[in-house]
Design an enzyme around this catalytic site. Sequence first.
Site, PDB file in Angstrom:
ATOM      1  N   ASN A 283       0.795  -0.964   0.066  1.00  0.00           N
ATOM      2  CA  ASN A 283       0.228  -0.102   0.033  1.00  0.00           C
ATOM      3  C   ASN A 283       0.880   1.238   0.131  1.00  0.00           C
ATOM      4  O   ASN A 283       1.472   1.397   0.960  1.00  0.00           O
ATOM      5  CB  ASN A 283      -1.006  -0.131   1.342  1.00  0.00           C
ATOM      6  CG  ASN A 283      -1.739   1.240   1.156  1.00  0.00           C
ATOM      7  OD1 ASN A 283      -1.631   2.058   0.649  1.00  0.00           O
ATOM      8  ND2 ASN A 283      -2.151   1.445   2.546  1.00  0.00           N
TER       9      ASN A 283
ATOM     10  N   LYS B 193       0.034   4.015  -0.032  1.00  0.00           N
ATOM     11  CA  LYS B 193      -0.397   5.564   0.365  1.00  0.00           C
ATOM     12  C   LYS B 193      -0.230   6.795  -0.639  1.00  0.00           C
ATOM     13  O   LYS B 193      -0.129   6.399  -1.752  1.00  0.00           O
ATOM     14  CB  LYS B 193       0.222   5.708   1.789  1.00  0.00           C
ATOM     15  CG  LYS B 193      -0.328   4.247   2.557  1.00  0.00           C
ATOM     16  CD  LYS B 193      -0.007   4.691   4.157  1.00  0.00           C
ATOM     17  CE  LYS B 193      -0.198   3.226   4.774  1.00  0.00           C
ATOM     18  NZ  LYS B 193      -0.089   3.459   6.230  1.00  0.00           N
TER      19      LYS B 193
ATOM     20  N   HIS C  51      -9.455   1.099   5.228  1.00  0.00           N
ATOM     21  CA  HIS C  51      -8.199   1.284   5.785  1.00  0.00           C
ATOM     22  C   HIS C  51      -8.351   2.173   6.944  1.00  0.00           C
ATOM     23  O   HIS C  51      -9.285   3.174   7.066  1.00  0.00           O
ATOM     24  CB  HIS C  51      -7.182   1.964   4.747  1.00  0.00           C
ATOM     25  CG  HIS C  51      -5.905   1.808   5.304  1.00  0.00           C
ATOM     26  ND1 HIS C  51      -5.454   2.762   6.361  1.00  0.00           N
ATOM     27  CD2 HIS C  51      -4.801   1.227   4.937  1.00  0.00           C
ATOM     28  CE1 HIS C  51      -4.191   2.531   6.619  1.00  0.00           C
ATOM     29  NE2 HIS C  51      -3.759   1.658   5.735  1.00  0.00           N
TER      30      HIS C  51
ATOM     31  N   GLU D  81      -6.928   4.613   8.016  1.00  0.00           N
ATOM     32  CA  GLU D  81      -6.462   5.965   7.649  1.00  0.00           C
ATOM     33  C   GLU D  81      -8.022   6.662   6.973  1.00  0.00           C
ATOM     34  O   GLU D  81      -8.258   7.805   7.143  1.00  0.00           O
ATOM     35  CB  GLU D  81      -5.329   6.325   6.997  1.00  0.00           C
ATOM     36  CG  GLU D  81      -4.172   6.095   7.615  1.00  0.00           C
ATOM     37  CD  GLU D  81      -2.766   5.747   6.765  1.00  0.00           C
ATOM     38  OE1 GLU D  81      -2.996   5.597   5.490  1.00  0.00           O
ATOM     39  OE2 GLU D  81      -1.986   4.933   7.486  1.00  0.00           O
TER      40      GLU D  81
ATOM     41  N   GLU E  88      -5.013  -4.815  10.554  1.00  0.00           N
ATOM     42  CA  GLU E  88      -4.141  -3.858  10.829  1.00  0.00           C
ATOM     43  C   GLU E  88      -4.362  -2.930  12.091  1.00  0.00           C
ATOM     44  O   GLU E  88      -4.970  -2.092  12.118  1.00  0.00           O
ATOM     45  CB  GLU E  88      -4.196  -2.705   9.664  1.00  0.00           C
ATOM     46  CG  GLU E  88      -3.740  -3.402   8.238  1.00  0.00           C
ATOM     47  CD  GLU E  88      -3.477  -2.345   7.377  1.00  0.00           C
ATOM     48  OE1 GLU E  88      -2.344  -2.726   6.657  1.00  0.00           O
ATOM     49  OE2 GLU E  88      -3.734  -1.293   7.447  1.00  0.00           O
TER      50      GLU E  88
ATOM     51  N   GLY F 149       2.762   2.353  10.625  1.00  0.00           N
ATOM     52  CA  GLY F 149       3.562   3.596  10.479  1.00  0.00           C
ATOM     53  C   GLY F 149       4.484   3.707  11.906  1.00  0.00           C
ATOM     54  O   GLY F 149       4.940   5.052  11.889  1.00  0.00           O
TER      55      GLY F 149
ATOM     56  N   SER G  48       3.821  -2.008  10.292  1.00  0.00           N
ATOM     57  CA  SER G  48       5.108  -1.997  10.496  1.00  0.00           C
ATOM     58  C   SER G  48       5.598  -3.477  10.149  1.00  0.00           C
ATOM     59  O   SER G  48       6.578  -3.750  10.938  1.00  0.00           O
ATOM     60  CB  SER G  48       5.640  -1.597  11.751  1.00  0.00           C
ATOM     61  OG  SER G  48       5.086  -0.305  12.219  1.00  0.00           O
TER      62      SER G  48
HETATM   63  P1  13P Z   1       3.077   0.531   7.614  1.00  0.00           P
HETATM   64  O1  13P Z   1       3.587  -0.924   7.216  1.00  0.00           O
HETATM   65  O2  13P Z   1       3.877   1.628   7.023  1.00  0.00           O
HETATM   66  O3  13P Z   1       2.941   0.412   8.921  1.00  0.00           O
HETATM   67  O4  13P Z   1       1.699   0.600   7.119  1.00  0.00           O
HETATM   68  C1  13P Z   1       0.654  -0.598   7.196  1.00  0.00           C
HETATM   69  C2  13P Z   1      -0.502  -0.154   6.483  1.00  0.00           C
HETATM   70  O5  13P Z   1      -1.274   0.706   6.617  1.00  0.00           O
HETATM   71  C3  13P Z   1      -0.764  -0.948   5.131  1.00  0.00           C
HETATM   72  O6  13P Z   1      -1.889  -0.646   4.726  1.00  0.00           O
END
Ligand code: 13P
Length: 252
Positions: A9, A11, A95, A97, A167, A173, A212
């Site tokens: 992803n 982002k 997601h 976010e 997640e 992150g 992560s």
């Molecule tokens: P990270 O791997 O940067 O923690 O992000 C995970 C994520 O949100 C994947 O959709």
Amino acid sequence: MRAVLVAGNWKMHGSLAANQALLDALKARLGSRDGIGYAVCSPFPYLYQVATSLAGSAISWGAQNLSEHDVGAYTGEVSGAMLREFGCRYVIVGHSERRGLYGETDQQVAAKFMAAQRAGLTPILCVGETLEQRDRGDTQAVVGRQLEAVLNSAGVSAIENAAIAYEPVWAIGTGKTATPAQAQGAHEYIRGLVAGRDKSLAAGLSILYGGSVKPDNARELFAMPDVDGGLIGGAALVADDFVAICEAGATH
Ligand code: 13P
């Protein structure tokens, strides 16, 4: 055996030049292998670049969001049919976010999940709790509510053409990964909820872990019996890291 999927992803990261270098490296290094799929989910403007670059490769591609509507006066939105028309396979829905920053509700996520399937896309449904919710002991309640909103709207049969990504918000992150046991616990719970409605669909469901994931923790996470791959954020932007994580998935 369940299919393993390692999906990146991106982002809101990328540029034509950076994407090209990444895609060329992934294409050169990820060949097709039985039992494992790879995918990258880029921002909308780059999907055409991704589609063109990955044509004929072992790597699929997807989007990070879609509209819950099929067509109409929805300025700024992108429909599932538009994505599908030029070869999109996956789309991330729900997601954290999107839920946290853009106020997407469980009902809206369920509607997006169904819109994706109507268009012939495979939704990757994200679920997961915040740190506060985990500390209160509410992980199962939160994940259960998010998943059941979709199962109640779409029906359990919809799970056949979907993946779920667990997640935990506190691990995204942050560099704080769920321990393999924490991930396994949540994944087992998710599979159990689906099994309560349909055992054989639950047995075939791919449940990805995201939060992560890095080359140095991927192998132990993917070794858990209910962890069927990963949804990778930051590490998906670094070719060496993403390839190493995909290789860890191949040994699941
Ligand atoms: P990270 O791997 O940067 O923690 O992000 C995970 C994520 O949100 C994947 O959709």
